[in-house]
Design a protein around this motif. Sequence first.
Motif, PDB file in Angstrom:
ATOM      1  N   ASP A 131       0.831  -1.210   0.000  1.00  0.00           N
ATOM      2  CA  ASP A 131       0.000   0.000   0.000  1.00  0.00           C
ATOM      3  C   ASP A 131       0.862   1.256   0.000  1.00  0.00           C
ATOM      4  O   ASP A 131       0.496   2.277  -0.575  1.00  0.00           O
ATOM      5  CB  ASP A 131      -0.930   0.014   1.223  1.00  0.00           C
ATOM      6  N   ASP A 132       2.020   1.173   0.649  1.00  0.00           N
ATOM      7  CA  ASP A 132       2.941   2.304   0.723  1.00  0.00           C
ATOM      8  C   ASP A 132       3.820   2.315  -0.532  1.00  0.00           C
ATOM      9  O   ASP A 132       4.668   1.438  -0.711  1.00  0.00           O
ATOM     10  CB  ASP A 132       3.807   2.188   1.969  1.00  0.00           C
ATOM     11  N   PRO A 133       3.663   3.303  -1.398  1.00  0.00           N
ATOM     12  CA  PRO A 133       4.460   3.344  -2.627  1.00  0.00           C
ATOM     13  C   PRO A 133       5.945   3.566  -2.372  1.00  0.00           C
ATOM     14  O   PRO A 133       6.779   3.298  -3.247  1.00  0.00           O
ATOM     15  CB  PRO A 133       3.861   4.527  -3.402  1.00  0.00           C
ATOM     16  N   ALA A 134       6.298   4.021  -1.172  1.00  0.00           N
ATOM     17  CA  ALA A 134       7.700   4.275  -0.841  1.00  0.00           C
ATOM     18  C   ALA A 134       8.407   3.020  -0.319  1.00  0.00           C
ATOM     19  O   ALA A 134       9.617   3.051  -0.090  1.00  0.00           O
ATOM     20  CB  ALA A 134       7.800   5.387   0.196  1.00  0.00           C
ATOM     21  N   ALA A 165      14.917  -4.935   0.480  1.00  0.00           N
ATOM     22  CA  ALA A 165      13.684  -5.009  -0.310  1.00  0.00           C
ATOM     23  C   ALA A 165      12.616  -5.775   0.455  1.00  0.00           C
ATOM     24  O   ALA A 165      12.830  -6.904   0.893  1.00  0.00           O
ATOM     25  CB  ALA A 165      13.963  -5.682  -1.650  1.00  0.00           C
ATOM     26  N   ASN A 166      11.449  -5.167   0.600  1.00  0.00           N
ATOM     27  CA  ASN A 166      10.397  -5.742   1.434  1.00  0.00           C
ATOM     28  C   ASN A 166       9.709  -6.940   0.796  1.00  0.00           C
ATOM     29  O   ASN A 166       9.239  -7.839   1.502  1.00  0.00           O
ATOM     30  CB  ASN A 166       9.375  -4.664   1.784  1.00  0.00           C
ATOM     31  N   ASP A 167       9.645  -6.973  -0.529  1.00  0.00           N
ATOM     32  CA  ASP A 167       8.983  -8.108  -1.173  1.00  0.00           C
ATOM     33  C   ASP A 167       9.827  -9.374  -1.077  1.00  0.00           C
ATOM     34  O   ASP A 167       9.287 -10.490  -1.077  1.00  0.00           O
ATOM     35  CB  ASP A 167       8.619  -7.802  -2.628  1.00  0.00           C
ATOM     36  N   THR A 168      11.143  -9.232  -0.970  1.00  0.00           N
ATOM     37  CA  THR A 168      11.986 -10.421  -0.822  1.00  0.00           C
ATOM     38  C   THR A 168      11.697 -11.135   0.498  1.00  0.00           C
ATOM     39  O   THR A 168      11.756 -12.364   0.571  1.00  0.00           O
ATOM     40  CB  THR A 168      13.483 -10.063  -0.887  1.00  0.00           C
ATOM     41  N   ALA A 169      11.366 -10.369   1.537  1.00  0.00           N
ATOM     42  CA  ALA A 169      11.043 -10.966   2.831  1.00  0.00           C
ATOM     43  C   ALA A 169       9.790 -11.828   2.727  1.00  0.00           C
ATOM     44  O   ALA A 169       9.727 -12.927   3.288  1.00  0.00           O
ATOM     45  CB  ALA A 169      10.851  -9.875   3.883  1.00  0.00           C
ATOM     46  N   ILE A 170       8.807 -11.336   2.008  1.00  0.00           N
ATOM     47  CA  ILE A 170       7.561 -12.099   1.844  1.00  0.00           C
ATOM     48  C   ILE A 170       7.810 -13.350   1.012  1.00  0.00           C
ATOM     49  O   ILE A 170       7.348 -14.446   1.357  1.00  0.00           O
ATOM     50  CB  ILE A 170       6.484 -11.210   1.212  1.00  0.00           C
ATOM     51  N   ALA A 171       8.558 -13.210  -0.070  1.00  0.00           N
ATOM     52  CA  ALA A 171       8.857 -14.362  -0.924  1.00  0.00           C
ATOM     53  C   ALA A 171       9.633 -15.431  -0.157  1.00  0.00           C
ATOM     54  O   ALA A 171       9.356 -16.628  -0.279  1.00  0.00           O
ATOM     55  CB  ALA A 171       9.644 -13.912  -2.151  1.00  0.00           C
TER      56      ALA A 171
END
Length: 324
Positions: A132-135, A161-167
């Motif tokens: 949700d946060d574009p930053a 990178a925040n998406d790497t944590a989820i992956a």
Amino acid sequence: MKKRIICIWMAAFLVLLTGCSAVNTVTQLSVTYEDHLSSKDDELRSETLGDNWKSKGAYVGVVSREDADVRNYSGVKEALLVNNTKNEVITAQKVFDKAYPASITKIMTALLVLENCNLDDVVTIDKDITFDDPAAVSLHLKKGDKITVEALLNGLIVMSANDTAIALGRKVAGSDKKFLAMMNKRARELGATNTHFANPNGLHLKNHYTTAYDLYLIFQELVKHNEFLSIAGKASSYIEYTNQKNKLQAFDMSATNQYLLGNYNLPHKVFMLGGKTGTTGEAGSCLIILTRNEDGEEFISVILKASSKQTLYHTMTEILKKEN
């Protein structure tokens, strides 16, 4: 003297036979707790903590809440310096107070990955990972992308990178919910009992919190993995992966650790081994690092909620001067 020794052994023998009689006689034996612990070290710890006692905070630097109830460094909420070679706390400021860890959260994500995955494992992204946060810092991973665990860890630790944590969490546990359960369970195992994780990356949530001391306990376990330090000590990283269209994707990233980039200098004869940064509006500027002094001793240092990046690094440098 011989009679006295015989009497003592007879008293001990009686205790073994009766279970409770001759208690007063046994208390005369001069075996101290330290002697007993030294002779039965592994056995006692295993009985108390289970098979993995070495990874459950059995050997840690200890400080009392009273001694940590000080404020020696203005502009930061919590500050901690521990000699990790000797397990001695050198500096402790409010290290048991509740605080937000921001992306330092990712040290727990990295720990679970290194405990459960191989670096050359390939992860296929099951759906687009967006925020949700574009930053929010991200590799912008999409459904169908194929990327190794090693590449994801580089994105997690170097670039944050925040998406790497989820992956990575989905790779380890199969779902976000199961990975959060693993994170909180592992925290408790390590003695980080004032911590609650609500996501794998540290993006702000009110029920996502920790303390400087808890982060030290987690980091102490993580730095046992050379794979982490080989990534966390780099000023930059280049990764490649295959996107959903089966085309090669490349990403060149710089470290968030300003010491590695040369923007701030470590004290004389203090050497950087690696660490993790974290920054959100609520958490402020945060940093946890492993360093080494001229004698080869290693130190873990933590600062949480610095008022600015400049304050963070200037304060950390002052703390690190205590290593030599």
